[in-house]
Design a protein around this motif. Structure first.
Motif, mmCIF file in Angstrom:
data_model
loop_
_atom_site.group_PDB
_atom_site.id
_atom_site.type_symbol
_atom_site.label_atom_id
_atom_site.label_comp_id
_atom_site.label_asym_id
_atom_site.label_seq_id
_atom_site.Cartn_x
_atom_site.Cartn_y
_atom_site.Cartn_z
ATOM 1 N N ILE A 1 0.827 -1.201 0.000
ATOM 2 C CA ILE A 1 0.000 0.000 0.000
ATOM 3 C C ILE A 1 0.865 1.257 0.000
ATOM 4 O O ILE A 1 0.579 2.230 -0.696
ATOM 5 C CB ILE A 1 -0.971 -0.004 1.202
ATOM 6 C CG1 ILE A 1 -1.881 -1.233 1.170
ATOM 7 C CG2 ILE A 1 -1.775 1.271 1.277
ATOM 8 C CD1 ILE A 1 -2.810 -1.293 -0.021
ATOM 9 N N MET A 2 1.957 1.239 0.755
ATOM 10 C CA MET A 2 2.818 2.422 0.810
ATOM 11 C C MET A 2 3.523 2.649 -0.532
ATOM 12 O O MET A 2 3.702 3.789 -0.957
ATOM 13 C CB MET A 2 3.852 2.310 1.932
ATOM 14 C CG MET A 2 3.259 2.306 3.315
ATOM 15 S SD MET A 2 1.958 3.498 3.722
ATOM 16 C CE MET A 2 2.379 4.995 3.009
ATOM 17 N N VAL A 3 3.926 1.573 -1.196
ATOM 18 C CA VAL A 3 4.513 1.719 -2.530
ATOM 19 C C VAL A 3 3.486 2.315 -3.483
ATOM 20 O O VAL A 3 3.806 3.183 -4.305
ATOM 21 C CB VAL A 3 5.043 0.365 -3.053
ATOM 22 C CG1 VAL A 3 5.383 0.422 -4.523
ATOM 23 C CG2 VAL A 3 6.261 -0.063 -2.252
ATOM 24 N N LEU A 4 2.243 1.903 -3.353
ATOM 25 C CA LEU A 4 1.172 2.458 -4.177
ATOM 26 C C LEU A 4 0.993 3.950 -3.914
ATOM 27 O O LEU A 4 0.880 4.752 -4.844
ATOM 28 C CB LEU A 4 -0.131 1.707 -3.890
ATOM 29 C CG LEU A 4 -1.352 2.107 -4.691
ATOM 30 C CD1 LEU A 4 -1.183 1.692 -6.133
ATOM 31 C CD2 LEU A 4 -2.583 1.458 -4.104
ATOM 32 N N ILE B 1 3.246 6.082 -2.667
ATOM 33 C CA ILE B 1 4.436 6.802 -3.137
ATOM 34 C C ILE B 1 4.422 6.911 -4.656
ATOM 35 O O ILE B 1 4.747 7.959 -5.216
ATOM 36 C CB ILE B 1 5.712 6.125 -2.611
ATOM 37 C CG1 ILE B 1 5.810 6.329 -1.100
ATOM 38 C CG2 ILE B 1 6.959 6.677 -3.302
ATOM 39 C CD1 ILE B 1 6.892 5.529 -0.434
ATOM 40 N N PHE B 2 4.024 5.847 -5.345
ATOM 41 C CA PHE B 2 3.932 5.889 -6.794
ATOM 42 C C PHE B 2 2.911 6.936 -7.243
ATOM 43 O O PHE B 2 3.158 7.696 -8.181
ATOM 44 C CB PHE B 2 3.541 4.510 -7.338
ATOM 45 C CG PHE B 2 3.337 4.483 -8.817
ATOM 46 C CD1 PHE B 2 4.414 4.509 -9.681
ATOM 47 C CD2 PHE B 2 2.057 4.443 -9.355
ATOM 48 C CE1 PHE B 2 4.222 4.498 -11.047
ATOM 49 C CE2 PHE B 2 1.853 4.433 -10.711
ATOM 50 C CZ PHE B 2 2.946 4.456 -11.564
ATOM 51 N N THR B 3 1.783 6.994 -6.572
ATOM 52 C CA THR B 3 0.761 7.983 -6.916
ATOM 53 C C THR B 3 1.275 9.398 -6.691
ATOM 54 O O THR B 3 1.056 10.290 -7.517
ATOM 55 C CB THR B 3 -0.509 7.745 -6.084
ATOM 56 O OG1 THR B 3 -0.942 6.408 -6.291
ATOM 57 C CG2 THR B 3 -1.606 8.705 -6.472
ATOM 58 N N MET B 4 1.976 9.625 -5.593
ATOM 59 C CA MET B 4 2.531 10.958 -5.336
ATOM 60 C C MET B 4 3.557 11.337 -6.380
ATOM 61 O O MET B 4 3.610 12.481 -6.830
ATOM 62 C CB MET B 4 3.167 11.009 -3.946
ATOM 63 C CG MET B 4 2.144 11.080 -2.854
ATOM 64 S SD MET B 4 2.873 11.145 -1.235
ATOM 65 C CE MET B 4 4.290 12.141 -1.483
ATOM 66 N N MET B 5 4.380 10.374 -6.773
ATOM 67 C CA MET B 5 5.365 10.661 -7.817
ATOM 68 C C MET B 5 4.670 10.979 -9.128
ATOM 69 O O MET B 5 5.116 11.838 -9.883
ATOM 70 C CB MET B 5 6.305 9.470 -7.985
ATOM 71 C CG MET B 5 7.269 9.291 -6.834
ATOM 72 S SD MET B 5 8.207 7.760 -6.903
ATOM 73 C CE MET B 5 8.818 7.762 -8.562
ATOM 74 N N LEU B 6 3.568 10.307 -9.391
ATOM 75 C CA LEU B 6 2.814 10.549 -10.612
ATOM 76 C C LEU B 6 2.218 11.952 -10.626
ATOM 77 O O LEU B 6 2.208 12.633 -11.651
ATOM 78 C CB LEU B 6 1.704 9.501 -10.753
ATOM 79 C CG LEU B 6 0.840 9.547 -12.010
ATOM 80 C CD1 LEU B 6 1.674 9.140 -13.209
ATOM 81 C CD2 LEU B 6 -0.331 8.600 -11.857
#
Length: 175
Positions: free
Chosen positions: A63-66, A68-73
């Protein structure tokens, strides 16, 4: 055991409060990871090591990787380079690292103290967990995955819309 439980609980509460009060989302995510780690230690101390491992794998991992990926996006752009340099400063990482080190020392102590039969992970059969999740609860698992995907798509759409509006505003302002 009560002292270690209290320390883990206090770390969970403090890190959760830090999640709520942080202005930068990356800082909040770092403290959220520490909160998940502390909750996993509390669950382990309550005698449910399998659930504690699931907490680490699912929440602190996937969930945390998800997130972080969304924030980077969403943070694409020229201004993010300076922002990322600010996030790499030591004061950003000091709090989460100290809290995580306390949890690590506590967990090492618990693992060295407990007998192998007291907290055996093999007591819970993973086949039973898988059959339960993907048997009667299959629709709920799929709905959770769909909800997470919809959240990411919505966040990406909102981020794209904000970027388009700001570019239009700059173009009109320059004319």
């Amino acid at each position: 055991m009560n002292l270690l439980f209290s320390i883990s609980s206090v770390i969970a509460i403090v890190s959760t409060l830090m999640v709520i009060t942080r202005k930068h989302p990356v800082h909040a995510l770092l403290y959220l990871i520490v909160s998940f780690l502390a909750i996993a230690v509390v669950i382990y101390q309550l005698g449910a090591p399998f659930i504690a491992i699931l907490e680490l794998i699912i929440y602190a991992g996937a969930i945390m990787v998800l997130f972080i990926f969304t924030m980077m996006l969403l943070n694409l752009g020229k201004e993010t380079i300076d922002q990322e340099r600010k996030w790499l400063q030591p004061q950003t990482w000091t709090g989460p690292v100290l809290l995580s080190l306390i949890l690590l020392v506590e967990l090492i102590y618990l693992l060295s103290k407990s007998s192998s039969q007291e907290h055996a992970i093999t007591g819970m059969d993973t086949k039973i967990v898988a059959q339960t999740l993907f048997g009667p609860y299959l629709i709920l698992v799929e709905l959770a995955a769909l909800l997470l995907t919809a959240g990411i798509v919505g966040a990406a759409h909102i981020g794209q819309h904000k970027r388009r509006v700001s570019h239009r505003f700059l173009e009109e302002y320059n004319e």
